[in-house]
Design an enzyme around this catalytic site. Sequence first.
Site, PDB file in Angstrom:
ATOM      1  N   LYS A   7       0.814  -1.221   0.000  1.00  0.00           N
ATOM      2  CA  LYS A   7       0.000   0.000   0.000  1.00  0.00           C
ATOM      3  C   LYS A   7       0.853   1.279   0.000  1.00  0.00           C
ATOM      4  O   LYS A   7       0.446   2.294  -0.533  1.00  0.00           O
ATOM      5  CB  LYS A   7      -0.946   0.008   1.204  1.00  0.00           C
ATOM      6  N   ASP A  15     -10.287   2.777   1.180  1.00  0.00           N
ATOM      7  CA  ASP A  15     -10.584   2.365   2.568  1.00  0.00           C
ATOM      8  C   ASP A  15     -11.289   3.494   3.321  1.00  0.00           C
ATOM      9  O   ASP A  15     -12.201   3.244   4.109  1.00  0.00           O
ATOM     10  CB  ASP A  15      -9.289   1.996   3.315  1.00  0.00           C
TER      11      ASP A  15
HETATM   12  P1  NAP Z   1      -0.928  -2.563   9.783  1.00  0.00           P
HETATM   13  O1  NAP Z   1      -0.559  -1.352   8.978  1.00  0.00           O
HETATM   14  O2  NAP Z   1      -0.027  -3.745   9.801  1.00  0.00           O
HETATM   15  O3  NAP Z   1      -1.173  -2.070  11.321  1.00  0.00           O
HETATM   16  C1  NAP Z   1      -1.442  -2.999  12.320  1.00  0.00           C
HETATM   17  C2  NAP Z   1      -1.738  -2.268  13.624  1.00  0.00           C
HETATM   18  O4  NAP Z   1      -2.077  -3.265  14.615  1.00  0.00           O
HETATM   19  C3  NAP Z   1      -0.554  -1.471  14.193  1.00  0.00           C
HETATM   20  O5  NAP Z   1      -1.024  -0.304  14.804  1.00  0.00           O
HETATM   21  C4  NAP Z   1       0.002  -2.440  15.258  1.00  0.00           C
HETATM   22  O6  NAP Z   1       0.661  -1.797  16.331  1.00  0.00           O
HETATM   23  C5  NAP Z   1      -1.272  -3.047  15.781  1.00  0.00           C
HETATM   24  N1  NAP Z   1      -1.047  -4.320  16.454  1.00  0.00           N
HETATM   25  C6  NAP Z   1      -0.717  -5.511  15.895  1.00  0.00           C
HETATM   26  N2  NAP Z   1      -0.588  -6.451  16.857  1.00  0.00           N
HETATM   27  C7  NAP Z   1      -0.829  -5.838  18.050  1.00  0.00           C
HETATM   28  C8  NAP Z   1      -0.850  -6.271  19.417  1.00  0.00           C
HETATM   29  N3  NAP Z   1      -0.607  -7.544  19.742  1.00  0.00           N
HETATM   30  N4  NAP Z   1      -1.176  -5.367  20.386  1.00  0.00           N
HETATM   31  C9  NAP Z   1      -1.433  -4.081  20.053  1.00  0.00           C
HETATM   32  N5  NAP Z   1      -1.430  -3.595  18.789  1.00  0.00           N
HETATM   33  C10 NAP Z   1      -1.125  -4.474  17.800  1.00  0.00           C
HETATM   34  O7  NAP Z   1      -2.335  -3.135   9.313  1.00  0.00           O
HETATM   35  P2  NAP Z   1      -3.576  -2.311   8.673  1.00  0.00           P
HETATM   36  O8  NAP Z   1      -3.476  -2.377   7.198  1.00  0.00           O
HETATM   37  O9  NAP Z   1      -3.667  -0.997   9.330  1.00  0.00           O
HETATM   38  O10 NAP Z   1      -4.814  -3.265   9.075  1.00  0.00           O
HETATM   39  C11 NAP Z   1      -5.213  -3.373  10.432  1.00  0.00           C
HETATM   40  C12 NAP Z   1      -6.497  -4.191  10.538  1.00  0.00           C
HETATM   41  O11 NAP Z   1      -7.553  -3.555   9.817  1.00  0.00           O
HETATM   42  C13 NAP Z   1      -6.375  -5.615   9.965  1.00  0.00           C
HETATM   43  O12 NAP Z   1      -7.053  -6.510  10.808  1.00  0.00           O
HETATM   44  C14 NAP Z   1      -7.105  -5.502   8.622  1.00  0.00           C
HETATM   45  O13 NAP Z   1      -7.671  -6.733   8.218  1.00  0.00           O
HETATM   46  C15 NAP Z   1      -8.181  -4.482   8.954  1.00  0.00           C
HETATM   47  N6  NAP Z   1      -8.668  -3.775   7.751  1.00  0.00           N
HETATM   48  C16 NAP Z   1      -9.966  -3.931   7.425  1.00  0.00           C
HETATM   49  C17 NAP Z   1     -10.462  -3.299   6.296  1.00  0.00           C
HETATM   50  C18 NAP Z   1     -11.913  -3.494   5.914  1.00  0.00           C
HETATM   51  O14 NAP Z   1     -12.262  -3.197   4.772  1.00  0.00           O
HETATM   52  N7  NAP Z   1     -12.755  -3.932   6.817  1.00  0.00           N
HETATM   53  C19 NAP Z   1      -9.634  -2.484   5.511  1.00  0.00           C
HETATM   54  C20 NAP Z   1      -8.281  -2.322   5.912  1.00  0.00           C
HETATM   55  C21 NAP Z   1      -7.809  -2.984   7.036  1.00  0.00           C
HETATM   56  P3  NAP Z   1       2.253  -1.423  16.238  1.00  0.00           P
HETATM   57  O15 NAP Z   1       2.327  -0.262  15.291  1.00  0.00           O
HETATM   58  O16 NAP Z   1       2.583  -1.034  17.630  1.00  0.00           O
HETATM   59  O17 NAP Z   1       2.949  -2.639  15.738  1.00  0.00           O
END
Ligand code: NAP
Length: 271
Positions: free
Chosen positions: A55, A91
């Site tokens: 992304k 998104d």
């Molecule tokens: P990302 O950029 O990898 O960010 C992940 C986030 O989760 C970071 O803030 C990370 O914190 C945090 N995290 C991961 N493990 C953790 C833990 N054990 N404790 C606390 N915080 C934790 O991922 P993303 O693209 O933003 O996506 C995040 C979520 O949104 C995913 O589940 C994805 O499937 C969902 N999503 C859904 C849609 C939809 O259309 N419904 C669209 C986009 C994303 P750190 O920075 O501290 O590592």
Amino acid sequence: MAHTLSPAMQEAAFAKLGLDACYLPLELHPRDFLAVAKKFRHTPLAGFNLTVPFKEAVLPYLTGLAPEARAVGAVNTVKRVGSGFKGYNTDCFGFIRSLREAGFRIRSKRAVLLGAGGAARACVYGLLREGIREIVILNRHPEKAMKIARHFKAMDRGGTLRALPLRDSYLKEALGSADLLVNTTSVGLKQDDPVLVRPAVWPERKLWVVDLIYNPATTPLLAAARKRKCRTLNGRAMLLYQGAAAFEIWTGRRAPVKAMRAALENSLGAS
Ligand code: NAP
């Protein structure tokens, strides 16, 4: 990638409108992205979606960026334009449309966001655009939350932004005056994941609680919120509407949302 729901959703839309098109999942190593993208220049490719880690990595290779993609700093939808590619972020539209459809009024409200990844940035952009009053971003690595707050403050889109470490004391204080809690972390994908909002941290007031996770439908956070009689929303409508927006970008046609929703529900039922 094996579990992506986008092909079912997009192909249902193509079929509904009688378009001669297909949507194929492609799993790539980041180092192969450029070579594959070059090969696609010689095909009738109209566009594609991207997920983590592409992304942001794709940005240098694009010849144009839509305003929301520029603001968010991440692209999930790419459209072929002439000999180049233009990036979009659907998104943020998906998130806002799902909130509106559920009946949450954003203007002048206070939101708490858990997480500071790409999805959080899209949510912050969408909420600020819709006139939210305050957003507090809490993240395990607080420097990432601070970076988002600085970025959007510099854009001066109105609304107050605060960034805090994801700790009980800060979360309790932030939730005390919040109308909306959004989990943008991946915590909750597994049923035995912890609930990031511990029992002692929940406020008395009834919040709206949104989890961007779309599978499972009820994450541990949403289950805890329902026990407290909070209104809840999972990430399924966001997934649907980000896909519908991508479809409209590629085809210039109005997305057949009903058919896309049915395909999504069917795939989720089977997963
Ligand atoms: P990302 O950029 O990898 O960010 C992940 C986030 O989760 C970071 O803030 C990370 O914190 C945090 N995290 C991961 N493990 C953790 C833990 N054990 N404790 C606390 N915080 C934790 O991922 P993303 O693209 O933003 O996506 C995040 C979520 O949104 C995913 O589940 C994805 O499937 C969902 N999503 C859904 C849609 C939809 O259309 N419904 C669209 C986009 C994303 P750190 O920075 O501290 O590592």
